[in-house]
Design a protein around this motif. Sequence first.
Motif, PDB file in Angstrom:
ATOM      1  N   GLU A  13      28.624  56.729  42.149  1.00  0.00           N
ATOM      2  CA  GLU A  13      29.902  56.635  41.436  1.00  0.00           C
ATOM      3  C   GLU A  13      29.732  56.852  39.934  1.00  0.00           C
ATOM      4  O   GLU A  13      30.471  57.618  39.318  1.00  0.00           O
ATOM      5  CB  GLU A  13      30.536  55.252  41.697  1.00  0.00           C
ATOM      6  N   PHE A  14      28.760  56.178  39.326  1.00  0.00           N
ATOM      7  CA  PHE A  14      28.620  56.260  37.867  1.00  0.00           C
ATOM      8  C   PHE A  14      28.043  57.603  37.454  1.00  0.00           C
ATOM      9  O   PHE A  14      28.454  58.184  36.461  1.00  0.00           O
ATOM     10  CB  PHE A  14      27.780  55.101  37.344  1.00  0.00           C
ATOM     11  N   LEU A  16      28.552  60.353  38.985  1.00  0.00           N
ATOM     12  CA  LEU A  16      29.641  61.323  39.115  1.00  0.00           C
ATOM     13  C   LEU A  16      30.538  61.307  37.881  1.00  0.00           C
ATOM     14  O   LEU A  16      30.852  62.359  37.313  1.00  0.00           O
ATOM     15  CB  LEU A  16      30.461  60.993  40.373  1.00  0.00           C
ATOM     16  N   ASP A  18      29.830  60.203  34.878  1.00  0.00           N
ATOM     17  CA  ASP A  18      29.055  60.730  33.750  1.00  0.00           C
ATOM     18  C   ASP A  18      29.046  62.254  33.768  1.00  0.00           C
ATOM     19  O   ASP A  18      29.274  62.912  32.759  1.00  0.00           O
ATOM     20  CB  ASP A  18      27.597  60.228  33.803  1.00  0.00           C
TER      21      ASP A  18
ATOM     22  N   HIS B 245      24.077  48.282  33.017  1.00  0.00           N
ATOM     23  CA  HIS B 245      24.997  49.083  32.189  1.00  0.00           C
ATOM     24  C   HIS B 245      24.840  48.726  30.713  1.00  0.00           C
ATOM     25  O   HIS B 245      24.777  49.599  29.847  1.00  0.00           O
ATOM     26  CB  HIS B 245      26.456  48.818  32.584  1.00  0.00           C
ATOM     27  N   ASN B 340      28.710  50.512  45.797  1.00  0.00           N
ATOM     28  CA  ASN B 340      28.871  51.903  45.409  1.00  0.00           C
ATOM     29  C   ASN B 340      29.826  52.560  46.393  1.00  0.00           C
ATOM     30  O   ASN B 340      29.513  52.733  47.561  1.00  0.00           O
ATOM     31  CB  ASN B 340      27.508  52.603  45.418  1.00  0.00           C
ATOM     32  N   ALA B 341      30.988  52.950  45.878  1.00  0.00           N
ATOM     33  CA  ALA B 341      32.051  53.457  46.746  1.00  0.00           C
ATOM     34  C   ALA B 341      31.619  54.673  47.551  1.00  0.00           C
ATOM     35  O   ALA B 341      32.141  54.936  48.627  1.00  0.00           O
ATOM     36  CB  ALA B 341      33.288  53.798  45.914  1.00  0.00           C
ATOM     37  N   PHE B 342      30.636  55.435  47.034  1.00  0.00           N
ATOM     38  CA  PHE B 342      30.294  56.680  47.718  1.00  0.00           C
ATOM     39  C   PHE B 342      29.149  56.553  48.717  1.00  0.00           C
ATOM     40  O   PHE B 342      28.880  57.469  49.457  1.00  0.00           O
ATOM     41  CB  PHE B 342      29.961  57.766  46.693  1.00  0.00           C
TER      42      PHE B 342
END
Lengths: 344, 344
Positions: A13-14, A16, A18, B245, B340-342
């Motif tokens: 997700e992150f 993507l 970015d 993060h 993680n959604a994916f």
Amino acid sequence: MSEERTEISSLGEFGLIDHLTKNIEHQNASTILGVGDDAAVIDHFGKQTVITTDLLIEGVHFDLMYTPLKHLGYKSVVVNVSDIYAMNATPTQITLSLAVSNRFSLEALEEFYDGVYVACEEYGVDLIGGDTTSSSKGFVISVTAIGEVAPDQYVKRSTAKPNDLICVSGYLGGAYLGLLLLEREKKIFLETKGVQPDLENRDYIVGRLLKPEARRDIIEFFEKEKIVPTAMMDISDGLSSEVLHICKQSEVGAVLYEDKIPVHPDAKDFAYKLEIDPTACALSGGEDYELVFTLSQSDYDKIKDVNGIRVVGYVTEAAEGAHIITRGGNKHELTAQGWNAFSK
Amino acid sequence: MSEERTEISSLGEFGLIDHLTKNIEHQNASTILGVGDDAAVIDHFGKQTVITTDLLIEGVHFDLMYTPLKHLGYKSVVVNVSDIYAMNATPTQITLSLAVSNRFSLEALEEFYDGVYVACEEYGVDLIGGDTTSSSKGFVISVTAIGEVAPDQYVKRSTAKPNDLICVSGYLGGAYLGLLLLEREKKIFLETKGVQPDLENRDYIVGRLLKPEARRDIIEFFEKEKIVPTAMMDISDGLSSEVLHICKQSEVGAVLYEDKIPVHPDAKDFAYKLEIDPTACALSGGEDYELVFTLSQSDYDKIKDVNGIRVVGYVTEAAEGAHIITRGGNKHELTAQGWNAFSK
């Protein structure tokens, strides 16, 4: 279009987000903090902030069989900045959230974002945030547009006054005729495998549907000429529906003249070919993203010779209702037959 | 819950929005114009505007088999105002867009909006706009939250400094354990028709998942005590993921202590019952909507006796990486195994 296919899941997700937002450069001093934190920060420095949001759902608002993803990205921005202009404001930022199923590749999302960035450039807005997630099925787009306006200079729907002129920008009905054409060609394609769609000489109506523009020029013209419309909205559901909104919210009536309603020759041509009434397309077909606005009669001289603005009627007292006078001189009640997401 | 069923299509798109928003009363002077025009207008009168958006998709982010619609409405607001608090800002408005299939009745939507309005009341925000449309399948929620902050007083993720304290609010891991419980009971229910779910004595973890709260109180405490965290974010994906993060964006490292990470006794109890590690739930389970923030050591005295704030570690130089020291004294690298959604 690239032949490559990179699975979205390979980035996470992150990764993507970015990847899709790494080249953003802000155009507006009002963008203090953009993508990459819990929230974005903006500062309109004394102006007021205008905000609007739209949700676009595959199969309801768009059909990916004939909608290129780049155009869809572009249009997703345009339909929202159009609402900002309709307040007599200037768009400055957008947020964009997407839900996509794994049938979409990274390359497909890149195409969509390409269209988003072209629109951001064109309309001078910064992409400052959003959310990207998976969907079990289909493509979901949520855009929020933010704009600025000098204190209390925004224009509502509820402030039209009897005797005001009713004006529209551009031409109406074209996007709806483009939709009819593409739906027809889709049906032929599905029923007769291998037949390629015949869109020859239909660039205008297809373009009106797939790549609409918002009327930034009209708002800039108002500013230059110091015109403040008495009421305004954008035409997303058809002229009838929008004029009836203004009537209801302003507690007024309206008269429109059929012979004044602008329909582009290329749109008329296709309407006649389908044996449907071009005026009906203008009144009830949606998605033109032109502006309808009411003006004090004292502003008439400022707009009477302007290319792209036409007076189509006038505001009356509420008791007189809302009507259209046909070319033959008949008077009909105006009814909203605009696009209704729930009656489909 | 009412037994009545009114079809959404019986109201039409505009009738539906009117019906669901007719009782709105604005709480904020910054709300200049709300629902009912092309866009809303806000004025933060010299403050900066903070904006965040989230997209929630049925089957990805929530399961209507065990999520009451009223709770879902409440949570949709909470997860967004939580992002505003995470900027050290005060939420003031939201917009809400919904796409719903015709399997939902008007009464179901009213329940959802009831929850939205309760949350708006609780957090002092005004619903100022949105979009309601149909979906071919499922329930899609898009919320944009808007807040205000004194110029340049917002707190980013990228400004933590070595030697700062790492603090968290409340308890972690409970929402994830609530999810495990509800998924287990759903499975039993589906496999053994008629068996009612056994949620006895599990109010705490179920509540953490279905009706989370955002930490308004912490932001108000900061203001009162004149504390400005050096960095902050909300915990939606698990403590590990969020600390990583902050490390990445601040270009720092971190050390966490397992024995300092707060897990509620009721959450621990269920974790032990499932024979899983409560700390792992706190590190990698999402949706707690607590705050993680870094503080200058000079602020330690102001927070050391505060109920609901715990120091869980400290910031190091980037070269030292991010680690957790276990109860047994072992040092492990911190990895993001947050939701993680994916990858689902």
